[in-house]
Enzyme design. Structure first.
Site, short mmCIF file in Angstrom:
data_model
loop_
_atom_site.label_atom_id
_atom_site.label_comp_id
_atom_site.label_asym_id
_atom_site.label_seq_id
_atom_site.Cartn_x
_atom_site.Cartn_y
_atom_site.Cartn_z
N ASP A 67 0.81 -1.22 0.00
CA ASP A 67 0.00 0.00 0.00
C ASP A 67 0.85 1.27 0.00
OD1 ASP A 67 0.96 -0.44 2.56
OD2 ASP A 67 -0.99 -0.63 3.50
N ASN A 136 -7.60 -2.69 14.03
CA ASN A 136 -8.98 -3.03 13.69
C ASN A 136 -9.05 -4.24 12.75
OD1 ASN A 136 -8.03 -1.93 11.36
ND2 ASN A 136 -9.48 -0.22 11.26
N HIS A 138 -7.18 -4.63 10.03
CA HIS A 138 -6.90 -4.38 8.62
C HIS A 138 -5.59 -5.04 8.18
CE1 HIS A 138 -4.86 -0.22 9.48
NE2 HIS A 138 -3.93 -1.08 9.19
N GLU A 143 -9.61 -1.83 5.10
CA GLU A 143 -10.28 -1.49 6.36
C GLU A 143 -11.55 -2.31 6.54
OE1 GLU A 143 -8.73 0.19 8.39
OE2 GLU A 143 -8.11 2.18 7.74
C1 GLP Z 1 -0.56 0.41 8.77
C2 GLP Z 1 -0.22 -0.34 7.46
C3 GLP Z 1 -0.37 -1.83 7.60
C4 GLP Z 1 0.22 -2.26 8.91
C5 GLP Z 1 -0.60 -1.73 10.04
C6 GLP Z 1 -0.08 -2.08 11.42
O1 GLP Z 1 -1.66 1.24 8.70
N1 GLP Z 1 -0.93 0.09 6.31
O2 GLP Z 1 0.22 -2.48 6.50
O3 GLP Z 1 0.24 -3.66 8.99
O4 GLP Z 1 -0.82 -0.33 9.92
O5 GLP Z 1 0.98 -1.27 11.78
P1 GLP Z 1 1.95 -1.58 12.96
O6 GLP Z 1 2.79 -2.72 12.52
O7 GLP Z 1 2.76 -0.33 13.15
O8 GLP Z 1 1.11 -1.92 14.15
#
Ligand code: GLP
Length: 247
Positions: A67, A136, A138, A143
């Protein structure tokens, strides 16, 4: 699904890096699907360390990231292209021309997404997809929604995601409101999926995602239907689930 429980973040990172290394060694021209966020940083650090020791060669590897924020340029220090360059690509012998991240600067969402789907298709498919998990549920930026989005699409970020990601920006207002993300089918078509999770804050969503109902309200729950998923977590993130392989 296979579950590996590590003592801490470093242990989790080492296991994930070992799995990715095995993939790169077994198939030097493999396609890696990569993720951003704080969860995979340690994994990338470990890969860099083994690369520096001479144990890994990324010269034939292709990478396709999940992404990118819409509207952020590759030079913006919160763009995912910048993140990937900084944490991995600039530190190993990968050919930058073979590293793909959605084009956040393409204002035409339809074009940006169609182009990205074409890149995924032309790559021949993702051999190993690395994933983090949002609070959440995702994955990428898919989402919670009424239905699973299949292909790369433009999303409006959930308030919870904006709040979680604001720590990287000067304020919540500066967090982009939209992003381009691979869809659920793009992710599910990966031949192998490795999910990294750490910290007590992820414990509840890890339980819901991997042991709750499969529902687009928890996008990562679809991973229960994939035949080759490896969940790698630290003790805290895995504290609410039982069947694990100690590592
Ligand atoms: C972000 C990314 C995801 C990631 C998630 C969790 O928004 N788009 O790809 O897995 O949040 O992030 P973290 O690993 O910092 O908890």
């Amino acid at each position: 699904m296979k579950i590996y429980k590590a003592k801490d973040y470093q242990g989790m990172s080492r296991i994930a890096a070992n799995i990715i290394s095995a993939q790169v060694i077994l198939k030097p021209d493999c396609v890696l699907g990569l993720a951003t966020g704080s969860s995979p940083i340690g994994t990338y650090d470990q890969l860099v360390e083994w690369y520096e020791k001479g144990d890994l060669d990324f010269s034939k590897v292709t990478t396709i990231n999940l992404d990118e924020y819409k509207g952020l340029s590759p030079e913006h220090d919160q763009s995912y292209r910048y993140f990937m360059n900084h944490h991995l690509f600039d530190r190993v012998n990968i050919d930058k021309a073979k590293t793909f991240v959605p084009d956040g600067m393409e204002p035409d969402s339809e074009k940006a997404c169609a182009d990205y789907n074409e890149i995924i298709r032309q790559s021949g498919g993702i051999d190993l997809q690395l994933l983090g998990l949002g609070h959440n549920g995702h994955i990428g930026f898919n989402e919670p929604a009424e239905a699973f989005e299949k292909e790369t699409h433009c999303v409006t970020l959930a308030e919870k995601t904006i709040q979680a990601n604001k720590r990287f920006f000067a304020s919540a207002e500066e967090v982009p409101k939209q992003a381009y993300t691979m869809g659920i089918r793009n992710i599910m078509q990966a031949r192998k999926i490795v999910v990294v999770v750490s910290g007590i804050g992820k414990a509840e969503i890890v339980k819901q995602t991997f042991f709750g109902p499969v529902t687009p309200a928890v996008p990562g729950s679809i991973l229960q239907l994939h035949s080759d998923v490896i969940l790698v977590g630290d003790e805290e993130a895995l504290s609410l689930i039982e069947e694990t392989t100690q590592a």
